[in-house]
Design an enzyme around this catalytic site. Sequence first.
Site, short mmCIF file in Angstrom:
data_model
loop_
_atom_site.label_atom_id
_atom_site.label_comp_id
_atom_site.label_asym_id
_atom_site.label_seq_id
_atom_site.Cartn_x
_atom_site.Cartn_y
_atom_site.Cartn_z
N PHE A 125 0.86 -1.18 0.07
CA PHE A 125 0.08 -0.05 -0.04
C PHE A 125 0.84 1.27 -0.17
CE2 PHE A 125 0.94 -0.25 4.53
CZ PHE A 125 0.78 1.28 4.94
N LYS A 126 2.08 1.22 0.50
CA LYS A 126 3.07 2.41 0.57
C LYS A 126 3.27 2.96 -0.65
CE LYS A 126 3.55 1.60 4.96
NZ LYS A 126 4.86 1.09 5.39
N ASP A 127 3.01 2.08 -1.94
CA ASP A 127 3.30 2.76 -3.38
C ASP A 127 2.24 3.72 -3.57
OD1 ASP A 127 5.33 0.95 -4.19
OD2 ASP A 127 3.82 -0.53 -4.56
N THR A 159 7.76 0.19 3.47
CA THR A 159 8.04 1.62 3.27
C THR A 159 9.43 1.85 2.45
OG1 THR A 159 7.11 2.70 5.19
CG2 THR A 159 8.76 3.84 4.31
#
Length: 484
Positions: A125-127, A159
């Site tokens: 999800f950090k993308d 991250t």
Amino acid sequence: MKYISTRSSGLGRRYSFLEILLGGLAEDGGLYIPVQYPRVSDAELSHWRTLSYSDLAFEILKKFCNDIPVNDLLALTRRTYRADVYSNIRDASGSERITPLRTLGIEGGTPLSLLELSNGPTLAFKDIAMQLLGNLFEYALAAYHDQKLNILGATSGDTGSAAEYAMRGKCGMRVFMLSPYHKMSAFQTAQMFCLQDQNIFNIAVEGVFDDCQDIVKAVSNDCTFRKKYQIGTVNSINWARINAQVIYYFRGYFDATCHNNQRVSFTVPSGNFGNICAGHVARMMGLPIEKLVVATNENDVLHEFFRTGKYRSRSAAEIYHTTSPSMDIAKASNFERFIFDLLGCNSKRVLQLFCDLETNGSFDLSMSSDFTRVQRFGFVSGCSTHTDRISTIRDIYRRYQVIIDTHTADGVKVAREYLEPGIPMIVLETAQPIKFRDTIREALDLDPPCPPAFNKLETLPQRFTVLPADAACIKDFIRAQIDI
């Protein structure tokens, strides 16, 4: 739109978005936060339902960064949120959705859904935020006449790779990423350490994630070093990260509802409080969110606070090394933003509480009337264990033929404790299950699917430097690379 520090809101300087973009902590050690949250009208919500993800991002971001010309901002969001960047989809939902909503089934009289956030280049999800951050940084550096930026970050898993893939090859940028040595999954480690780009420096710290995070804060608090070596950060203490994550709460809400008088709840696996802080911001903007459910693993610092009002960081010896390692965190660096709002924007009290945290390892609001206000912000919490996540992975696969990763399993387990009839429950997915192959094998006795581009990842040569958990050593390493 202006920004203030959580520790000097009344007297401190006010900043524009571009002024805070390239930094991390405020000079007084606090975190940047808007002077006030922009509110969203019913008419805007109705219009936003019709938009593509990139155009929705533009509409939300322009409320927070009005010092970027609108044409430039629209070009940035359209360059960032493209189907070809988020092409690692697992079904026929379509990569143009960027963050497709997958409804698993009806449980407790309500739809239980996953918001897929891991279709980007590093399967996490950090993308979603990092891809935008990379383009914003490049834009800002050009605006400041070819200024350089040396990014210092800490990662417990995802991250680091998301930041490195977003910044690799960017003009004027170097990335120095700290990670706890031998504390991530083999896939997560390989994603970072296999990069051979000359502007990427992976530093394996002999310690735990919180040692890495403390080093980043220590370096950020050394104003002389930070300015001389042009240090910035991509951790979620950077406001732009939070800003970017607000967008998918709105998208998830629109996909789960038909009209604006419906409410939904979100469950978020959380260790550092960044992802769910974005949900808090969305709710403060007026998004109709019923509950924000904080899901922790065995490292239940946040759950303990929401249950008791006591916030207590853990020592390295107290940290559990779990099968959802991205949440193996002793101190949630973003939590200060919520405490600022909880205390009615009283920066003096925020400063005192976080000084107490640094000095005594804890603070206690259990007897304060402020703690009773938590429910007004919609927060509840729960925790999950290894046994829980194995059981949840098996159950979701048995019921719905869907394989979920370990962190998302923690989210589903806790989400089921707060289901309400008629209130859709959306669990934010954190990563694709291939990143935690060993645990998936334990749960299901099979390998999770792997996107073709990652089939031989763990066999690639790796490039990294092992250093002690010491801020002075990290500074020396940074100096040596920059002064070459």
